[in-house]
Scaffold this active site. Structure first.
Site, PDB file in Angstrom:
ATOM      1  N   GLU A  53     -58.915  48.448 -81.154  1.00  0.00           N
ATOM      2  CA  GLU A  53     -61.094  49.468 -80.420  1.00  0.00           C
ATOM      3  C   GLU A  53     -61.544  48.863 -82.171  1.00  0.00           C
ATOM      4  OE1 GLU A  53     -57.633  49.665 -80.183  1.00  0.00           O
ATOM      5  OE2 GLU A  53     -57.696  51.812 -78.100  1.00  0.00           O
ATOM      6  N   CYS A  84     -55.500  55.797 -79.256  1.00  0.00           N
ATOM      7  CA  CYS A  84     -55.326  56.990 -80.024  1.00  0.00           C
ATOM      8  C   CYS A  84     -56.217  57.571 -80.269  1.00  0.00           C
ATOM      9  CB  CYS A  84     -54.460  56.276 -81.041  1.00  0.00           C
ATOM     10  SG  CYS A  84     -55.436  55.660 -82.587  1.00  0.00           S
ATOM     11  N   CYS A  87     -58.508  56.327 -82.669  1.00  0.00           N
ATOM     12  CA  CYS A  87     -60.100  54.894 -81.807  1.00  0.00           C
ATOM     13  C   CYS A  87     -60.846  56.346 -80.700  1.00  0.00           C
ATOM     14  CB  CYS A  87     -58.843  54.175 -80.692  1.00  0.00           C
ATOM     15  SG  CYS A  87     -58.304  53.192 -82.338  1.00  0.00           S
TER      16      CYS A  87
END
Ligand code: THU
Length: 131
Positions: A53, A84, A87
């Site tokens: 990302e 995560c 991100c």
């Protein structure tokens, strides 16, 4: 959506993940229809690795993009790859109420989320009077 998924998969195929062996691709679309993709890039000094990302967002920003309409994240394995925590915050910076985050596996997009579902009560640019 298919174009985004294809771009995410193409990026995933380029992932540099010799340590985790977990390859991730991400592709995002801006409101004007541009697509930017990224993959995870790991590092022998483990914390220096970056997520897929992050690569896609960096490419968007470098091209002048400042808003994410949709972002697809694709990974392999039985567990669905959702962004995560770091991100989620990275996506949040360029998200609106209309932004959708799509988690995809080998069979395609399996779940779609709003930013608020992934990161409720989030901290964002408005807290610093930006945007
Ligand atoms: N990873 C991503 O690229 N994006 C995520 O949102 C989850 C995790 C990567 C980081 C690392 O290279 C590998 O997946 C295993 O954690």
């Amino acid at each position: 959506m298919q174009a985004l998924l294809d771009a995410a998969r193409a990026a995933q195929a380029q992932a540099y993940a010799p340590y985790s062996r977990y390859r991730v691709g991400a592709a995002l679309a801006t409101p004007d229809g541009r697509v930017f993709a990224g993959c995870n890039v790991e590092n022998a000094a483990y914390p220096s690795g970056t997520c897929a990302e992050a690569g896609a967002i960096a490419a968007m920003v470098a091209a002048g993009g400042r808003e994410i309409s949709d972002i697809v994240v694709v990974g392999d394995g039985p567990e669905l790859v959702t962004p995560c925590g770091n991100c989620r915050q990275r996506i949040r910076e360029f998200a609106t109420a209309a932004t959708r985050v799509h988690a995809a596996g080998t069979a395609g997009v399996a779940r779609s989320f709003t930013m608020d579902e992934l990161l409720p009560a989030s901290f964002g640019p408005a807290h610093l009077q930006v945007g």
